[in-house]
Scaffold this active site. Structure first.
Site, mmCIF file in Angstrom:
data_model
loop_
_atom_site.group_PDB
_atom_site.id
_atom_site.type_symbol
_atom_site.label_atom_id
_atom_site.label_comp_id
_atom_site.label_asym_id
_atom_site.label_seq_id
_atom_site.Cartn_x
_atom_site.Cartn_y
_atom_site.Cartn_z
ATOM 1 N N VAL A 83 0.394 -4.910 6.164
ATOM 2 C CA VAL A 83 0.338 -3.734 5.468
ATOM 3 C C VAL A 83 -0.131 -2.663 6.593
ATOM 4 C CG1 VAL A 83 0.325 -4.586 3.146
ATOM 5 C CG2 VAL A 83 -1.833 -4.043 4.305
ATOM 6 N N THR A 84 -0.239 -1.246 6.119
ATOM 7 C CA THR A 84 -0.363 -0.324 7.134
ATOM 8 C C THR A 84 -1.662 -0.055 7.994
ATOM 9 O OG1 THR A 84 1.104 0.953 6.039
ATOM 10 C CG2 THR A 84 -0.326 2.106 7.336
ATOM 11 N N PHE A 85 -2.966 0.069 7.081
ATOM 12 C CA PHE A 85 -4.303 0.190 7.663
ATOM 13 C C PHE A 85 -4.593 -0.914 8.444
ATOM 14 C CE2 PHE A 85 -6.754 4.135 6.346
ATOM 15 C CZ PHE A 85 -5.680 5.168 6.221
#
Ligand code: AMP
Ligand code: ZN
Ligand code: ZN
Length: 426
Positions: A83-85
């Site tokens: 996922v992104t973070f």
């Protein structure tokens, strides 16, 4: 842990430069000029959710041309969770999420409480980020300017240091505006030009979530992002900066197709009475409530329909995940193409009945493969690299910027075939 070798390599290259200056007095000026001359500026671009398979299929002519004149990876492996973070922080620290502390987009710290992407107070609080040192902080500590457009973490004063210039994330600002601003940073007055600039865009990820990776909406978003980047490259070219700049383009993860109805309710995994759900979606963080620890420890670990669960210390070793205090006691991983959401949200999703996209699945899946392209004076044109892990981007950035890398879990060896100059062996 590869820190000592990288520090050693960096020191060795400095020693080599000073040795040249001493051994060859006639060329000392040239050598020392070379040693002290600022390295080429680095432009780091993240296209969120741009799977490796999105490139080279007609939607990204400018990116494909850049890759052909430089380096591209067959793909890049995201870190867990995909996922992104967590992955953006891995790219700029060379540490796995378990080590850098951004263990999910949604997490809970025993002392800091909850972290959510939508909570600007949390995303701007350095205590969430301080378990690692991103490359822009190291650059600033060495007296180099950095200018960062909303890279996750750049809104917080990490180790007390902020980028010289930065913009907080604002989804309302179009990518063309962001890119124009970054172009301005890189072509502005010499004294203010950053050694490192970074740019972020979420449009491809958003369309991927909404309509699935194979959708016309993703293709349109890719075409738009590619055209904006083309204008950015043209601006750099017009200022004589394109061939002088080392450009590194990455994504954080790919995107998997989610067929209609492939969603379960988290309440069917574990009841509200039994546990708090720290993160939902694809990686379900389960924090048992007082008195329910033993029952969940017995019931959850193992295989279930559409997902599997592990105690935090027993997750598959290849995920390098499970020791950070922010990881809850039990982690459940959804199978590819399945989501777990709060019941009300899951019901809405079922009603919607359309193909969509998700990431956060096993990073080893082809659908999760991220992209990597690099171009500029440091890179060997026409190189296609075998796949590598995204922890390796950080030592590359440190090398390009001639900065001593912080302790990290990456290696420059995988990138070496794409570099014009050999790097001291790690
Ligand atoms: P994900 O849920 O993993 O798909 O995260 C992608 C989303 O993260 C984007 O669509 C943005 O809305 C959000 N995002 C990206 N960068 C930031 C940031 N620096 N601060 C807050 N939210 C962000
Ligand atoms: Zn993302
Ligand atoms: Zn996403």
């Amino acid at each position: 842990m590869r820190l000592p070798t990288f520090r050693a390599a960096w020191l060795a290259s400095l020693l080599l430069l000073s040795a040249c200056a001493t051994d060859h007095p006639a060329s000392a000026t040239a050598s020392s000029t070379h040693a002290t001359a600022a390295p080429a500026p680095v432009l780091l671009i993240s296209i969120d959710g741009m799977g490796a398979g999105y490139l080279g299929r007609g939607d990204t002519p400018r990116l494909d041309a850049l890759a052909a004149g430089g380096v591209r990876a067959q793909w890049m492996n995201p870190s867990y969770p995909a996922v992104t973070f967590p992955n953006h922080y891995t790219l700029v620290t060379g540490l796995r999420p378990d080590r850098h502390g951004i263990v999910h987009n949604s997490m809970r710290d025993p002392e800091l409480g909850l972290f959510r992407l939508s909570d600007a107070k949390a995303t701007g609080d350095s205590r969430w980020w301080d378990q690692a040192t991103p490359i822009w902080v190291t650059a600033e500590q060495h007296g180099r300017r950095t200018a960062i457009w909303a890279w996750p973490g750049s809104g917080a004063p990490i180790q007390g240091v902020r980028p010289s210039q930065y913009r907080l994330f604002d989804g309302q600002i179009p990518f063309s505006t962001r890119a124009a601003e970054v172009a301005g940073w890189l072509t502005g007055p010499l004294a203010q030009r950053p050694a490192l600039a970074a740019l972020y865009v979420e449009d491809v990820d958003e369309q991927g979530h909404g309509f699935g990776p194979g959708s016309p909406q993703v293709r349109a978003a890719l075409q738009q992002v590619d055209a904006v980047l083309g204008s950015l490259f043209d601006t750099l070219q017009a200022h004589g900066q394109l061939e002088r700049t080392n450009i590194v383009i990455v994504s954080d993860h790919g995107m998997a197709q989610v067929m209609p109805g492939q969603v379960i309710a988290v309440e069917d995994m574990v009841s509200v009475e039994e546990a708090a759900i720290v993160s939902a979606g694809q990686v379900i963080g389960v924090s048992p409530n007082l008195g329910f620890e033993a029952v969940l420890d017995q019931r959850l670990p193992g295989r279930h329909d559409h997902y599997a669960c592990w105690r935090k210390g027993e997750l598959p070793a290849r995920w390098h995940y499970g020791s950070n205090a922010r990881i809850p006691p039990i982690v459940c991983q959804m199978d590819e193409g399945w989501d777990a959401l709060p019941a009300a949200h899951a019901a809405q999703r079922r009603q919607l009945g359309q193909v969509r996209g998700s990431h956060g699945y096993d990073p080893a899946l082809a659908s999760m493969q991220a992209s990597f392209i690099a171009h500029g004076p440091a890179f060997r044109p026409g190189t296609v690299l075998p796949a590598f892990d995204n922890v390796d981007v950080y030592p590359l950035l440190a090398h390009l910027l001639q900065l001593p890398p912080e302790p990290n879990q990456g290696t420059l060896a995988t990138l070496q075939p794409g570099l014009k100059e050999p790097v001291a062996a790690p």
